[in-house]
Design an enzyme around this catalytic site. Structure first.
Site, PDB file in Angstrom:
ATOM      1  N   CYS A 227       0.851  -1.198   0.000  1.00  0.00           N
ATOM      2  CA  CYS A 227       0.000   0.000   0.000  1.00  0.00           C
ATOM      3  C   CYS A 227       0.887   1.249   0.000  1.00  0.00           C
ATOM      4  CB  CYS A 227      -0.914   0.006   1.229  1.00  0.00           C
ATOM      5  SG  CYS A 227      -1.951   1.485   1.317  1.00  0.00           S
ATOM      6  N   ASN A 291      -0.163  -3.585  -6.992  1.00  0.00           N
ATOM      7  CA  ASN A 291      -0.873  -2.582  -6.210  1.00  0.00           C
ATOM      8  C   ASN A 291      -0.737  -1.245  -6.937  1.00  0.00           C
ATOM      9  OD1 ASN A 291      -2.189  -1.218  -4.083  1.00  0.00           O
ATOM     10  ND2 ASN A 291      -1.276  -2.575  -2.570  1.00  0.00           N
ATOM     11  N   THR A 292      -1.295  -0.206  -6.378  1.00  0.00           N
ATOM     12  CA  THR A 292      -1.317   1.086  -7.064  1.00  0.00           C
ATOM     13  C   THR A 292       0.064   1.719  -7.138  1.00  0.00           C
ATOM     14  OG1 THR A 292      -2.000   2.087  -4.982  1.00  0.00           O
ATOM     15  CG2 THR A 292      -3.733   1.560  -6.557  1.00  0.00           C
ATOM     16  N   CYS A 434     -12.451   6.328 -44.888  1.00  0.00           N
ATOM     17  CA  CYS A 434     -11.691   7.557 -44.653  1.00  0.00           C
ATOM     18  C   CYS A 434     -12.620   8.763 -44.523  1.00  0.00           C
ATOM     19  CB  CYS A 434     -10.710   7.786 -45.800  1.00  0.00           C
ATOM     20  SG  CYS A 434      -9.690   9.267 -45.579  1.00  0.00           S
ATOM     21  N   CYS A 437     -10.064  13.692 -42.781  1.00  0.00           N
ATOM     22  CA  CYS A 437      -9.838  14.691 -41.727  1.00  0.00           C
ATOM     23  C   CYS A 437      -8.396  15.191 -41.693  1.00  0.00           C
ATOM     24  CB  CYS A 437     -10.211  14.111 -40.357  1.00  0.00           C
ATOM     25  SG  CYS A 437      -9.171  12.724 -39.820  1.00  0.00           S
ATOM     26  N   CYS A 440      -3.992  11.710 -39.969  1.00  0.00           N
ATOM     27  CA  CYS A 440      -2.823  10.895 -40.309  1.00  0.00           C
ATOM     28  C   CYS A 440      -1.721  11.770 -40.911  1.00  0.00           C
ATOM     29  CB  CYS A 440      -3.210   9.767 -41.266  1.00  0.00           C
ATOM     30  SG  CYS A 440      -3.941  10.322 -42.820  1.00  0.00           S
ATOM     31  N   CYS A 444       1.990  12.273 -39.274  1.00  0.00           N
ATOM     32  CA  CYS A 444       3.134  11.823 -40.049  1.00  0.00           C
ATOM     33  C   CYS A 444       4.087  12.981 -40.357  1.00  0.00           C
ATOM     34  CB  CYS A 444       2.675  11.178 -41.353  1.00  0.00           C
ATOM     35  SG  CYS A 444       4.006  10.375 -42.280  1.00  0.00           S
ATOM     36  N   CYS A 467       8.146   6.023 -46.117  1.00  0.00           N
ATOM     37  CA  CYS A 467       7.475   5.324 -45.010  1.00  0.00           C
ATOM     38  C   CYS A 467       8.414   4.289 -44.382  1.00  0.00           C
ATOM     39  CB  CYS A 467       6.214   4.624 -45.523  1.00  0.00           C
ATOM     40  SG  CYS A 467       5.314   3.735 -44.240  1.00  0.00           S
ATOM     41  N   CYS A 473       0.246   6.543 -37.955  1.00  0.00           N
ATOM     42  CA  CYS A 473      -0.985   6.937 -38.640  1.00  0.00           C
ATOM     43  C   CYS A 473      -2.159   6.029 -38.278  1.00  0.00           C
ATOM     44  CB  CYS A 473      -0.775   6.942 -40.158  1.00  0.00           C
ATOM     45  SG  CYS A 473      -0.217   5.363 -40.849  1.00  0.00           S
TER      46      CYS A 473
END
Length: 495
Positions: A227, A291-292, A434, A437, A440, A444, A467, A473
């Site tokens: 803890c 644990n956290t 597509c 928008c 991508c 890139c 590429c 992308c």
């Protein structure tokens, strides 16, 4: 299945309690349950009980939706009915039983030691809902004084929560009250797994809590060595970071009881194996992780930091939720790949919300799954889709039982130097999906290798000479319109 419903529309649904949309359905369908199953990726479970009755319906379900911008429930259910005809939805009751240190459990899902398992009533309701067991909130002999408020959240731009931070400590019931709870739970639910979490300040306290928990009916003990929120020195993660102390306190407990002992370890270390091996030397039969993680999520008033105005205090606390899943998976893989730990039970937790999340941990070698944050956000009811989704998967995968899948992926986790580096996997644009928008293109250009151009119709065009197959992308595309395509072997160059 991706076309069943857009993620944006699905995220609008609030997953209401006692959903008004379900009450309003004249055909006695349960749109609230369908939407919940979809959110937790139990798509086949969502579809199996749908009937094709929405076509001529006036959609009273949408009228009762509590949102002003109503969820398109009729469209979702109609699409589901159309898709149902194309899928095999024969539901097989697959065997998803597992075990904890040799003790069989009906499914791998337990509540983890936390606020969600902190009373008789809460565990009772969880058991009745279908959870296989619970790790009861850590009991101790310390005076617990909690802070208020003690939760905060890391939110995405759409308002959804990616992580919780808490400064919660341990059970605020007396040990006597908790022992009575354990006795009652085991009397009423003898087939549910009761994992009692304990924490002491010295060997005497560890031994006492262990012995009395065993007498009260605990099936196994979980040692809270992790803890991050304890205010007393020498407790919690202070112990878990020191293997000698892990071994010392584990040995004190295993020497005092006959039931299995599981050490819950801290992720606030570089590697977990040293503490896990120390727990094994101390006699532990299993490891629980993670644990956290120590963190800061909220800095309320940070904009005032350069002014003379008083700002709120903020504290380091434990981070949980979906954001920690990659870290949890890394630690589980480390433990599962350690040959010296191969006979240890692994109980995994950390960002598990749906059956696919659970499957990741199970395929890395975990045999039980513990969940808190998803329950805090959505309630015990998520067990329906965890169990059903996993049953569908096991049945569809051609296996006889869940146990055949345990550890199936562990050999696929490799060191970074073992990743193939002589190929390029090119992206492919799905023109019919597509949205034009340009996300991508932007990513890139400014975060990749300038391999995407736009034509006059705003179509992305790939330059294969530039590429490198990084796939940035594919990750940023909001409509899943870019997928992996052909693989080419790199040309060898003189070094």
């Amino acid at each position: 299945m991706d076309d069943f419903i857009s993620s944006c529309e699905l995220m609008k649904c609030l997953l209401c309690h006692d959903a008004p949309c379900s009450k309003a359905c004249p055909f006695k369908q349960n749109p609230g349950k369908v939407l919940r199953s979809l959110r937790f990726e139990n798509n086949k479970g969502a579809l199996k009980n749908l009937e094709d009755c929405c076509k001529n319906c006036s959609a009273p379900c949408e009228k009762e939706c509590v949102l002003s911008s109503k969820v398109e429930i009729k469209k979702i259910l109609s699409n589901g009915c159309s898709m149902k005809k194309e899928l095999n939805l024969d539901y097989k009751k697959a065997d998803i039983k597992s075990d904890i240190c040799g003790i069989e459990i009906e499914n791998p899902f337990l509540l983890s030691s936390s606020v969600v398992s902190s009373s008789y009533d809460m565990c009772k309701r969880a058991f009745e809902a279908g959870w296989a067991g619970a790790a009861f909130k850590t009991i101790c002999m310390m005076d617990i004084h909690e802070a208020s408020p003690r939760f905060s959240a890391l939110k995405n731009l759409d308002g959804s929560i990616s992580a919780f931070k808490n400064i919660e400590q341990l059970s605020d019931h007396s040990v006597v009250e908790n022992f009575e709870i354990f006795k009652r739970l085991k009397q009423e639910f003898p087939n549910k797994f009761l994992l009692v979490s304990i924490m002491g300040r010295d060997e005497k306290e560890w031994e006492y809590l262990a012995k009395e928990s065993e007498k009260a009916g605990a099936d196994a003990l979980e040692l809270n060595l992790s803890c991050p929120n304890m205010t007393e020195d020498g407790t919690g993660s202070d112990v878990g970071q020191i293997p000698k102390l892990v071994e010392k306190y584990t040995k004190a407990v295993t020497s005092a009881v006959k039931i299995p002992v599981i050490a819950k370890l801290t992720p606030n270390v570089a590697t977990m194996s040293p503490a896990a091996l120390a727990a094994k030397r101390g006699g532990a039969k299993g490891i629980a992780a993670i644990n956290t993680i120590k963190s800061i999520t909220d800095m309320n008033g940070v904009e005032k930091v350069c002014s003379s105005q008083k700002i709120d205090k903020f504290a380091v606390g434990g981070l949980s939720g979906q954001a920690v899943k990659p870290i949890a998976l890394r630690f589980i893989a480390e433990l599962a790949q350690n040959e010296e730990l191969k006979d240890m039970h692994i109980s995994a937790m950390g960002g598990i919300y749906n059956y696919k999340d659970a499957l990741m941990f199970l395929s890395l070698g975990a045999r039980s799954i513990q969940i808190t944050t998803a329950v805090m956000e959505y309630g015990y009811r998520i067990i329906d889709d965890l169990v059903e989704g996993l049953e569908y998967f096991v049945a569809d995968s051609g296996h006889n039982s869940l146990k055949e899948l345990i550890g199936a992926n562990i050999t696929n986790v490799v060191d970074v130097e073992d990743i193939p580096r002589d190929i390029v996997v090119y992206p492919k644009f799905l023109r019919d999906r597509c949205l034009h928008c340009g996300r991508c293109y932007i990513s890139c250009q400014d975060g990749g290798h300038q391999a995407i151009k736009f034509d006059e119709n705003r179509n992305p065009i790939l330059d294969p000479q530039k590429c490198v197959g990084c796939h940035l992308c594919t990750l940023v595309c909001p409509n899943k319109a870019i997928v992996s395509s052909e693989i080419k072997v790199k040309k060898k160059t003189n070094a």
